[in-house]
Structure formats: structure tokens, C-alpha cells
Design a protein around this motif. Structure first.
Motif, short mmCIF file in Angstrom:
data_model
loop_
_atom_site.label_atom_id
_atom_site.label_comp_id
_atom_site.label_asym_id
_atom_site.label_seq_id
_atom_site.Cartn_x
_atom_site.Cartn_y
_atom_site.Cartn_z
N UNK A 269 -7.78 26.87 37.19
CA UNK A 269 -7.47 25.51 36.73
C UNK A 269 -6.56 24.71 37.64
N UNK A 270 -6.42 25.14 38.89
CA UNK A 270 -5.62 24.34 39.82
C UNK A 270 -6.49 23.25 40.44
N UNK A 271 -5.85 22.11 40.71
CA UNK A 271 -6.51 21.05 41.48
C UNK A 271 -6.14 21.24 42.94
N UNK A 272 -7.13 21.34 43.78
CA UNK A 272 -6.84 21.55 45.20
C UNK A 272 -6.41 20.23 45.84
N UNK A 273 -5.28 20.26 46.55
CA UNK A 273 -4.74 19.07 47.21
C UNK A 273 -4.86 19.22 48.72
N UNK A 274 -4.74 18.10 49.42
CA UNK A 274 -4.61 18.11 50.87
C UNK A 274 -3.45 17.18 51.21
N UNK B 199 -10.11 23.49 37.16
CA UNK B 199 -9.64 23.21 38.52
C UNK B 199 -10.70 22.47 39.30
N UNK B 200 -10.26 21.81 40.38
CA UNK B 200 -11.21 21.05 41.18
C UNK B 200 -11.00 21.34 42.65
N UNK C 256 -0.62 16.06 34.90
CA UNK C 256 -1.05 17.09 35.83
C UNK C 256 -0.05 18.24 35.77
N UNK C 257 -0.54 19.45 35.84
CA UNK C 257 0.34 20.61 35.82
C UNK C 257 0.08 21.55 36.99
N UNK C 258 -1.18 21.78 37.32
CA UNK C 258 -1.50 22.82 38.31
C UNK C 258 -2.06 22.20 39.59
N UNK C 259 -1.32 22.36 40.71
CA UNK C 259 -1.80 21.85 41.99
C UNK C 259 -1.72 22.96 43.04
N UNK D 237 -2.87 24.18 47.37
CA UNK D 237 -3.29 23.75 48.70
C UNK D 237 -3.38 24.96 49.62
N UNK E 27 2.71 15.19 45.70
CA UNK E 27 1.49 14.88 44.94
C UNK E 27 1.80 14.86 43.44
N UNK F 181 -3.79 12.76 46.58
CA UNK F 181 -4.06 13.77 45.56
C UNK F 181 -3.82 13.26 44.14
N UNK G 82 -8.72 27.49 42.10
CA UNK G 82 -9.52 26.50 41.38
C UNK G 82 -10.07 27.15 40.10
#
Lengths: 347, 827
Positions: free
Chosen positions: B524-529, A104-105, B586-589, B591, B575, A338, B521
Motif C-alpha cells: 500500500x505504499x505510493x511510489x515517489x520520485x 499502493x501505486x 496520505x500515509x505510506x510513501x 522511493x 512529498x 508526488x 507497492x
């Protein structure tokens, strides 16, 4: 008898060595040392042996038993090893890629915000928060922004309809309108009204401007503000804070400079520039990073602090702008798209 | 605002470099946005020459060898030239050896392709005059041979484009900026010379030309405290002189004619707007300053017809409105080529009135810009006389009479008492008292009194008279800034930041956001805005039509950003779609951010966290597809439980309600909700509606989870945890399978079993847990039913349980099920 025992061991040895499965093993074990096993049968003959021979024979039987047991142990170890080997399968090529999910990021705005908060926490600031839907009082009036100020225009500020009600956003007076805060300074007002000085807060958060979206403008963006209220706070203290922040963030030879400016809620007011030598894609020696100043006495009076006793400073900056400068990002819209290829670059 | 350096030099003898002046403006508090250089820079060894002969270069097709006459005493030179746009007989600029052209380009005697050249004939670009590099600069008006080029070309100028902060309307003029620079460079400020002021025959009486103007009447002095009008008769409209045109052009104004240009010039010089009427067009020879009548119309100079309302101030004649006061004139009353008599207006309008009218009409001008910010109440006389001087100088004519004047000078007196000690205390460092006093005086503040304070060591107290153009100064703190500006903010000495601890905690919302972001995070999630503002139709589709109404902005800027978001999921889907469409796997998002929910007819602002888990689409991997971690509604449930836990909510104990319409975004039968925002929080998880997701152009299934809580409900959990004993003795397990209706929630069965088992065990020992370990439909289970298998764990903290006692309890549980429920025990 002795010969029989020796023969028994000799017979068992290859048999045990050939065992490959647990059922075979259990069967073999039973054949020799089980209740009906051959050794057990021999042991039962002990009674028929003359008394004087018994100790010697007993010793012999025990030795045989130990010997068989160790053969069995070895056989079992061999079977277990084979079983584990069977579980294992062939060797892997460790250079093959792992599944490409994760890690994750954190979003770059989060990274920059948290880094600023960490720097400020070290010098006694704590992180404050407040509503994004605000009222005219907290966003403008209390901050010495008069009713006819251009910033309050419907041109520049998003308003909610006069009928809108927000149960958990308090109004100072019933007539004022709700709006989307145009700066996080409203958090300063709420914090000061709620508590007593001294105050040392940093308030990061989302703010809104009614503006065209382009490479450098966005309908919502993020700010980070500091407010310090105490006795005998000076312009020099403010400069010291800015020097500290940017030296911590960018290295200790980073310099800041103040240019006199105007904000309704600070007097004197300054714009802050910093030396840009550390920053990618900046070709100028100085770059503007935020605004600051000494809290205007009117603002203190508005929140019921005696301006004769209390003094303070405030500093604010745009987080997107800071992140753009730090990372060399040239379009603010990337923060809100994103694209994972973007997000992965800052982890 | 554009400020011309040449113009500034009329008032202050600036000899500093452009960079120094720019720096001074910057540190005085005005941002220099751009420095524009116009005209020729100072050039030596560049003179006028005439091409006498033009021959082809023997060794180069595109070059010519010219004989050029520079007159006496320079004589005739041979010059190689590559340009094509000139002819024999043209006069052109010639740079001779020793000349240094812009870009530090030094001209030398040279040989070009074997042909010696005594210099260079130049284009406009090479001289730094303009960007025109198409060919030589042909000097069409044939100046004298050998003349220095600077004597021939219009003088160069440097224009600073400066942003003036709204508190400093006094700086919206060349005189205002000159005053600041004079203070900075410690130079005297020179005022423009007045010529006619004393020459006006004040005794002649206003009735002198009753045919031109009989009266001036102000109907609403509250909006127009002072109105002056002068009659200038016998003028001749024509183009302005070159110097005046050059100045206006330099600062971006188009010259019109002498009278209009003077009006603009004086405004840019003094900051006071003026207006000139053609006296013969004043109906009834009257000027009336009044509010507009509702529905009155006026076509303004920009060609647009304006419909006026009664709040708007106009300058009218006896018949009709002529000018929207202080903002813009009408097309019919202005100066035209045949105008011979003028009425010159110089007035003071209240800024609020101008601002309200301008805003209502969506109309702004250089004049209204200044009135809105505040014009010096005392500048109208100077400006009027200055304009009269310049009109007579450029258009001829004479002033008739002393002029009309309605209203009175607004009294101005302001004094601020400030001490050296106070300023030092605010600054945190010492500036000598003499330097402070000098700063005030340099800015033309009058020190009416200087007294020692009670502690003479701390320096004096000054009574500082504030000039009328500095309405922004009215408190001692304002003077601190003035002192610091002139001292130089670059000289603030460094210091160590003092950091007394305040023993405060971060806001609980901040802690919550940090915690949930770390959790997601870490998984494995990507943090979005994403943006807070969303389109109306999305709100209606995801929440409700009433929410779409409640969450609307009053003044959205664009249609698709018209509403406050009620969920984070839609932004995350956007997103996801963007990544999918760009071919990014991409799979995991996830916010965090504020969302807005409707509760009992009111809105509430909530802190929220949300995530989506998308099926991997068309992902090619060497790993077998069955190797991909299995994600489903229960992964979403697991994460939501963790997020709720971060807010102190024990999610496992919360009743769940299956999602049903109107939660269109969520798949019925595959998602559920917990909590209620009326009680402070709400959560939802599961599969997103397949049709909705597909209609958004997203491929594959998407699972999601959201958690929202009222910010005031997040409190830092400070309660101390207590240790409780746990048994070290072995547990006894019993399994039971029950055939129940397919629609019966397992939690209901589980709770019932737990109740029975607890009752059956009584005080003898404890039921540790009841957990479902199998759900089965198919052979052996009737249609419309399902089999749920539970494991019951019993344990005692005192002894190892015997089979008999556990069996007895288990039998009781089975009996209870048989007797009190419709469930079948599956053998």
C-alpha cells in the motif's frame, strides 16, 4: 425400567432444548450421561435385572443412550450456532467505504520504464545499470565528445569538486573529474568495456543537466537508451527496432520517421519522430521522441572493439517526455512533487 | 539561424512551396523551429483606392458608406466600411470581388444592412501583412490609384528559423543552406557575382596610403593563421539601401549603416565574419594581432568594459586593443557617421582560441558563434571581395592597393575512398550507385576517381574530394550519412526486428529495485520520485557537517539543490508535506534511487530504498479510529527486514544499534540501525525525530525505514535452495518471565536463554525457538526494570517429548539464569 428410561428421555428433551451456554450444557450432560448421571445410575442397575431380560434391557439402554446423545448433539449445535451468531454482530452495509489507505501505486515513470523494458526484453535486450556519478571519460571522452565541446561546459553539467573521491566509481585516469552523468550513454561504455560483443542492452536511469527548472526542464530527469552491437548491423535494423518499439507501445499503426541529425557518438545520427494520433493533447501530426544512430567507429575503437568487425546502433529517449506524451501530462514538475492525486491516476 | 527565402532565391531558383522547402530543410538534417511570413502575400484583385465620400450608413450606427475612386479603368465604387481611422482623401487597399484574402476569405459583391457594397477596404491584418487590425491600412505615400497592392507594398518574405547542428558551421549562411537545397531539389547553385576582384590594382603596392595603414603584424599565427586587410577610401556612411535593410530586418538584424550592414550581410551570406575599422582611428596606422596584456581593458560595443587576460587574442593598433578578435569590436575603433576611410578585416581565427576567450568573458556574437564552430578556411577571399563590392556599391569609395595579407592559405586537400558496397552494407538496403554518385556531386564533392571493385557486381569505389567547407567529413561512414540524407531518410524500408537471444540477465540492481518496489507497492505504499540534489543545511542536519562538505557539487545551479542526497527520507518528507498542505490524505510513501554516503573519507554511491509511514492526520472516517491499522517502529522494522531480504541479507540475524546523535533526523530511543556501509550495506528504521518532523511543518508522527547497499554488493542470488527435514511430532512449550534492567535489549536476553536452553537440551532434543511474548512494567516490577516473558519451544524429530525430560531441561535453564545472570525469574 422401560418406563423409567422413557421418562428420562422425556425429561431430558425440553431441558436440553433450553440449553444456551456451554457450562449449562456440560452440567446437563453430566446430569444424564456423566459418571454420576441418571442414565449411568440406571445402567449400574443392570446387574439386578434377571439374566433373560438383560439383552432386551441392554438394547433399550443403548437406544436411550443414543437418543440422549443425539439430543445433546443437537443442543451443542444450537449453542455453537448461537455463539457464532454472537460473534457476527449485525449485518454490515457493504457499500460503506473501505479505509482509504492503498492500494499502493507505481510512479508513472516506473510504469513507463517497465513497459519499455518489457517490450525490449522480448527482442533480446537485457536491462543494464551504472553509476549516476560518472567521470569525464565515461560520460564524454569515450563517447567522442571532445574536451572543448559545449556539452562539457560547467554551464550545462554538474561537476563534483576536484578533491571529491568516490570509492566505487572507477576513473579511467586519475586527472579526470567526477560529474553527474548527462546521459545514460556512460552505461554503454561501461558495458562494452566490461564484456564482449554481441551486446543488446537497455539502460534506463537518472541523468542530470544544469538547467532552469520549468514545465519542461528539470535538474534531474530520466533517460532510456538501447545499445546493440553485433556484426552487420544496419540503419534499416535500427529503423526496424524503433518501428517495433512504438508499434508495441502505441498500437501497430504507429509510424516512426528519422530526421538526419548530429550526435558525436553516432554516425549517421537521427532524430526520431512518431505519429502523434494516439497521443492526448498533441496537435501536430509528428512528434519528436528521441535520438538514435549507428555507433560511431571512434566509440568502438575507444572501448577496444574493432570497428571493421563490429557495428551497432544506439537509441535514447527521455522517460519524462514519453510519459508526458503517453498520459497527456503537461508539466514535468508533477513527476517530482508526488501529489498522491497525481500518483493514483496511473495505477 | 534565420534564413530568408527571398535571399535564398539569389542562389537557387526555388519554386517549391514553403512546406516543401521546410520539409527539405528538415530531412536534410536541420530542424525548422519556426516559419515566419513577413510582408504581403501574393494578392490579386486588391488595388489602391482613394476615399472620396464617407457617409453614415442609413441602417447602422457604426458603418459608413464610402465612395472610393480606383482610377481608370476601374472607376468609382461604393463600399460599406466599419473602420473609423480614415478620412476622406486617404488612399487605402481595396479588395474587389474575386479577391481571396488570407484565411481563404473570398470577397464578393454583397449587401450589408440593405446597402450594396462593391468590395472591402482592408486593414493590414486582413491583407496578412501584420497583426494590426485597428483600422484600415492607410497608404501614406499615396501610390497611384488602381495599382495592384503587391506593387505598392514591400514584397513579402518567408523566413525559416533553423537550428544548425554544431557539426555544420557551413550551414550558418544563406549560401550554405542554398547549397543544401540546390542538392535536394536538383537545381544549380548560383554564386554571387564578383565585380571588383579583377579590378583591384594588385600592382599598385600597399604603400599607396601609408597614412591609413602602414603595416599589419600577426604576433601569434597559431591563433590567427591568416589575416587580410583591405583599405577602402572615400566612402560615405549613410543608411543602407532598402533591399539590404529589408534582408537584414527579415532575419532579425537591425540595420545600422551601409558599412556595418554590408559586414553583417556578407557574414550571413557566406558564413565568414568581417570587421570594418575606421582607418583614421588606427593609432600609428598599424594593425597588430596579438595576445592581450594582463589587465588591459577594452569597452566592447555592448557598452561593457572588459578586462583582458593574456590568453585572449585582440586586434590592436600601435597603442591599444581595438577588437576582441573574432568576437566583438570596441566602441572607439568602429565605423561612425563621419568615417571616410575603412580598413576591412577578413581573417581566419582558430576556433579553440575564440571559444576559450568567449567563454571566459561570457561574451558571444554572431561572429564568435561562427568562428567557434569553424569557418571555412578558404572563404576569406570570396567574403572580402564580396564585401568590397557591396561597400563600394552602397557607400561609394575605392579600394586602395592590393590589401595586406599575413599568413598563408591553409592547405586543404581531403579525399575519402568509399565503395558502393560499403554504403549499402551500412544502410541495409540498396541505393543505385548512380544515385549515390549524384548525391556527392550535388553537394559539390568532387569525384576524382571511380573504379570497379574486386566484385564488380557490388558496384564501384569512389575517391571523393571533400570541399573545404565540409571539415566534418573525414571517414567513409560520414559519406554514408550524406548519401542517406539526400536519398531521404523517410525512404528507409521497413523490416522485422531480428531478436537473437543473448542469454543475459538484467543487472542485479535492476532486479533488486523492481523487487523492493513491488513489495512496497504491494504493501500500500505510493511510489515517489524525488530530486537527487538537496540543500546543504539538510545534509548537515540529517547526517553530518562533514557529509555536507563531501557531497557538495562544484557548480550548483540553485542554492537549494547543491548537494547529493545521503538519504531518501528527506525527499519523502517533502512529498508528505506537500500532500498534507494540499489537504490530500496520505500515509505510506516510498522511493528507490541512488544515495551517496561518506565512508572513510571517501564517498560511495549506493542503491537505496526508503519509505515513510505517517500517522493519518485529521482524517474523518466512518470507521472508528481504533480500527486504523496500527503502524509503529515495528511495522518499519518488518518492512526494512523484507527490503534487506530482497538484497539477500538475513535481517533477523543482524545486530541492531539504537539510534543516537548525530543522526538528528531519527528519534533517539525509538529507532535503530543495522549494518555498516563499510561492510556493504546499512539500514535504519523507527520513528523520525518529532522535533525535526514538526519543524518541517509536518503534522503527526512519522515512522520510516531506509536500506542502502553498494551496487556491487547486490549479486543475483543463484544458489539453489536445499530442503531440510522438519519434525511432525508435537512440540513442548515452557514459559519463563525474567525481570531485567529496563535498558537491557530483549535480543540479548533472548540469545542468552537460547544458549542456556540449547546447552541444557544437549543432543537429546532440539530447542526450536525462543520468542518474547510479553513485555511488562508496572505493579510487581521494580522501578528501572522490566519483565520479559519468553516462550521456549522444544521438539524432537524422533519421539514425543515427555514432561519429565522437558522439565529437567527447563529446570537447568532456570538454574543457569539464577546462577550466571543478574536477572530475576518472575514466578
Amino acid at each position: 425400567m422401560q418406563d423409567t428410561l422413557t421418562a428420562l428421555v422425556a425429561k431430558a428433551q425440553p431441558e436440553f432444548a433450553a440449553l444456551t451456554t456451554r457450562p449449562e450444557f456440560e452440567a446437563a450432560k453430566a446430569r444424564y450421561v456423566g459418571p454420576n448421571g441418571e442414565l449411568t445410575a440406571l445402567m449400574k442397575q443392570m446387574g439386578t435385572v434377571p439374566k433373560e431380560q438383560r439383552p432386551a434391557l441392554g438394547k433399550l439402554i443403548n437406544e436411550t443412550k443414543t437418543r440422549l446423545q443425539s439430543l445433546l448433539d443437537a443442543a451443542l449445535a444450537q449453542i455453537e450456532a448461537a455463539e457464532l451468531q454472537a460473534q457476527l454482530g449485525p449485518a454490515v452495509d457493504a457499500t460503506l467505504p473501505a479505509p482509504d489507505i492503498g492500494p499502493g501505486t507505481y510512479h508513472p515513470l516506473t510504469l513507463v520504464r517497465e513497459e519499455m523494458c518489457r517490450i525490449l526484453r522480448k527482442v533480446g535486450f537485457t536491462v543494464a545499470d551504472g553509476p549516476e556519478v560518472e567521470t569525464e571519460y565515461y560520460c564524454f571522452d569515450a563517447l567522442n565528445t571532445p574536451a572543448d565541446h559545449p556539452a562539457r561546459d560547467a554551464q550545462d553539467t554538474f561537476y563534483l569538486p576536484a578533491t571529491a573521491k568516490f570509492a566505487n566509481v572507477s576513473k579511467q585516469n586519475p586527472e579526470e573529474k567526477y560529474l553527474l552523468r548527462t546521459h545514460t550513454s556512460s552505461v554503454q561504455i561501461r558495458t562494452m568495456l566490461k564484456g564482449e560483443p554481441p551486446i543488446r542492452i537497455v539502460s534506463p536511469g537518472r541523468v542530470y543537466r544544469r538547467d532552469t527548472t520549468d514545465a519542461t526542464h528539470s535538474a534531474n530527469f530520466h533517460q532510456l537508451e538501447c545499445l546493440y552491437v553485433d556484426k552487420n548491423v544496419t540503419v534499416r535494423d535500427l529503423k526496424a527496432l524503433l518501428d517495433y518499439i512504438f508499434a508495441s507501445l502505441l498500437g501497430k499503426d504507429t509510424k516512426t520517421r528519422f530526421r538526419p541529425h548530429y550526435f558525436g557518438y553516432t554516425e549517421p545520427s537521427f532524430e526520431v519522430d512518431l505519429t502523434a494520433t494516439h497521443l492526448p493533447k498533441v496537435k501536430k501530426p509528428w512528434i519528436e521522441i528521441g535520438g538514435c544512430g549507428m555507433v560511431d567507429p571512434t566509440v568502438f575503437a575507444n572501448v577496444g572493439y574493432d570497428p571493421e568487425v563490429w557495428s551497432g546502433y544506439a537509441f535514447g529517449m527521455g522517460l519524462e517526455r514519453l510519459a508526458m506524451l503517453l498520459y497527456g501530462i503537461d508539466d514535468i514538475r508533477y513527476f517530482y512533487q508526488n501529489d498522491v492525486r497525481f500518483l493514483k491516476q496511473f495505477a | 539561424m534565420k534564413i530568408s527565402l527571398n535571399w535564398l532565391r539569389d542562389y537557387v531558383a526555388l519554386d517549391a512551396s514553403h512546406d516543401e522547402i521546410s520539409r527539405a530543410i528538415t530531412f536534410l538534417g536541420f530542424e525548422v523551429e519556426q516559419i515566419i511570413r513577413t510582408g504581403a502575400p501574393k494578392l490579386s484583385h486588391v488595388v489602391v483606392g482613394e476615399v472620396l465620400v464617407r457617409d453614415k450608413h442609413p441602417n447602422a450606427d457604426k458603418l459608413s458608406v464610402c465612395t472610393v475612386n480606383l482610377g481608370d479603368p476601374l472607376g468609382v465604387k461604393t463600399i460599406v466600411c466599419g473602420a473609423q481611422n480614415y478620412q476622406v482623401g486617404d488612399r487605402v487597399p481595396v479588395a474587389l470581388p474575386g479577391a481571396i484574402l488570407p484565411g481563404n476569405f473570398e470577397i464578393k459583391q454583397s449587401k450589408i444592412r440593405g446597402q450594396s457594397s462593391d468590395g472591402m477596404m482592408c486593414s493590414a491584418k486582413e491583407l496578412g501583412i501584420s497583426e494590426d487590425a485597428a483600422g484600415l491600412l492607410i497608404l501614406a505615400d499615396r501610390p497611384a490609384l488602381g495599382a495592384a497592392i503587391n506593387d505598392v507594398l514591400p514584397p513579402g518574405d518567408t523566413v525559416f528559423d533553423i537550428e544548425i547542428t554544431p557539426n555544420r558551421p557551413d550551414a550558418l549562411s544563406h549560401l550554405g543552406i542554398a547549397r543544401e537545397l540546390a542538392a535536394w531539389f536538383k537545381l544549380p547553385l548560383l554564386s554571387p557575382q564578383e565585380i571588383f576582384r579583377g579590378a583591384i590594382d594588385e600592382t599598385a603596392g600597399a604603400a599607396l596610403r601609408r597614412d591609413l595603414l602602414t603595416s599589419v603584424r600577426v604576433d601569434c599565427p597559431e591563433d590567427c593563421p591568416l589575416y587580410t586587410a583591405h583599405i577602402i577610401s572615400g566612402i560615405k556612411i549613410g543608411p543602407s539601401p532598402a533591399w539590404l535593410q529589408a534582408r537584414l530586418t527579415a532575419v532579425g538584424l537591425r540595420p545600422i549603416n551601409n558599412v556595418v550592414d554590408v559586414g553583417n550581410y556578407v557574414m550571413l551570406e557566406t558564413g565568414q565574419p568581417l570587421h570594418a575599422f575606421d582607418a583614421r582611428k588606427l593609432g600609428g596606422a598599424q594593425i597588430i594581432v596579438r595576445r592581450a596584456v594582463a589587465g588591459e581593458k577594452l569597452t566592447t560595443l555592448d557598452g561593457k568594459e572588459r578586462v583582458l587576460t593574456p590568453e585572449m587574442l585582440v586586434i590592436a593598433d600601435a597603442i591599444k586593443p581595438l577588437v576582441i578578435a573574432g568576437i566583438m569590436g570596441g566602441v572607439d575603433s568602429g565605423v561612425s557617421p563621419d568615417t571616410t576611410d575603412l580598413v576591412l578585416e577578413c581573417a581566419f581565427f582558430k576556433r579553440q582560441s575564440i571559444r576559450a576567450t568567449g567563454k571566459r568573458l561570457g561574451l558571444s556574437s554572431d561572429s564568435s558563434y561562427r568562428y567557434e564552430r569553424g569557418v571555412d578556411v578558404h572563404s576569406s577571399h570570396e567574403a572580402a571581395y564580396r564585401a568590397i563590392d557591396l561597400i563600394i556599391a552602397t557607400a561609394g569609395g575605392n579600394v586602395v592597393g592590393p590589401g595586406f595579407r599575413v599568413g598563408s592559405d591553409i592547405p586543404w586537400q581531403r579525399e575519402i575512398v568509399v565503395t558502393h558496397d560499403y554504403i549499402t552494407e551500412k544502410l541495409g538496403f540498396d541505393i543505385p550507385a548512380a544515385e549515390m554518385r549524384a548525391a556527392f556531386e550535388a553537394l559539390e564533392f568532387t569525384i576524382t576517381r571511380e573504379e570497379p571493385t574486386a566484385h564488380p557486381a557490388r558496384g564501384p569505389a569512389w575517391t571523393v574530394g571533400i570541399p573545404s567547407w565540409r571539415d566534418d567529413l573525414d571517414r567513409p561512414i560520414d559519406l554514408v550519412e550524406e548519401v542517406l540524407r539526400l536519398y531521404g531518410t523517410e525512404k528507409i524500408p521497413p523490416a522485422v526486428v531480428s531478436s537473437p537471444g543473448l542469454l543475459a540477465d538484467d543487472d542485479p540492481i535492476v532486479v533488486f529495485n523492481r523487487r523492493v518496489t513491488d513489495y512496497l507497492v504491494g504493501h500500500d505504499f505510493h511510489e515517489c520520485v524525488n530530486h537527487t540534489l538537496r540543500p546543504a543545511k539538510e545534509i548537515a542536519a540529517w547526517v553530518s557537517a562533514s557529509a555536507a562538505q563531501e557531497l557538495a557539487l562544484a557548480n550548483p545551479f540553485v542554492e537549494d539543490q547543491s548537494h547529493l542526497r545521503p538519504t531518501l527520507v528527506t525527499g519523502l518528507l517533502e512529498s508528505l508535506k506537500l500532500n498534507q498542505s494540499r489537504g490530500v490524505a496520505v500515509t505510506h510513501l516510498c522511493e528507490t534511487g541512488r544515495i551517496f554516503l561518506e565512508r572513510d573519507g571517501q564517498n560511495v554511491e549506493c542503491a537505496s530504498v526508503g519509505f515513510i509511514i505517517a500517522e493519518p492526520v485529521a482524517q474523518r472516517t466512518w470507521l472508528k479510529s481504533n480500527r486504523t491499522p496500527i503502524e509503529d517502529s515495528f511495522s518499519a522494522k518488518h518492512h526494512v527486514a523484507a527490503l534487506a531480504g530482497a538484497a539477500g541479507i538475513d535481517f533477523g540475524r543482524q545486530p541492531l544499534a539504537p539510534s543516537a546523535a548525530p543522526f538528528f533526523g531519527w528519534q533517539e530511543g525509538h529507532s535503530a540501525a543495522a549494518g555498516n556501509i563499510a561492510h556493504g550495506w546499512t539500514a535504519r528504521f523507527g520513528l523520525l525525530n518529532l522535533a525535526t518532523v514538526k519543524s518541517l511543518g509536518i503534522q503527526g508522527k512519522v515512522y520510516a525505514g531506509v536500506f542502502a547497499i553498494l551496487p556491487e554488493k547486490i549479486t543475483g542470488d543463484s544458489s539453489r535452495r536445499r530442503y531440510s527435514d522438519f519434525s511432525l511430532l508435537p512440540a513442548a512449550l515452557r514459559d519463563i518471565a525474567l525481570v531485567v534492567d529496563a535498558t537491557t535489549p530483549s535480543s540479548e536476553v533472548q540469545k542468552t536463554l537460547a544458549k542456556f536452553a540449547r546447552a541444557a537440551a544437549g543432543n537429546a532434543f532440539a530447542l526450536e525457538s525462543v520468542s518474547v511474548f510479553d513485555v511488562y512494567t508496572g505493579a510487581g516490577v521494580p522501578e528501572g526494570k522490566k519483565s520479559l516473558a519468553f516462550s521456549l519451544v522444544f521438539r524432537s524429530s524422533e519421539r514425543t517429548l515427555t514432561d519429565d525430560e522437558v522439565n529437567a531441561v527447563f529446570q537447568k535453564v532456570q538454574d543457569e539464569v539464577g546462577q550466571t545472570t543478574a536477572w530475576q525469574i518472575r514466578k
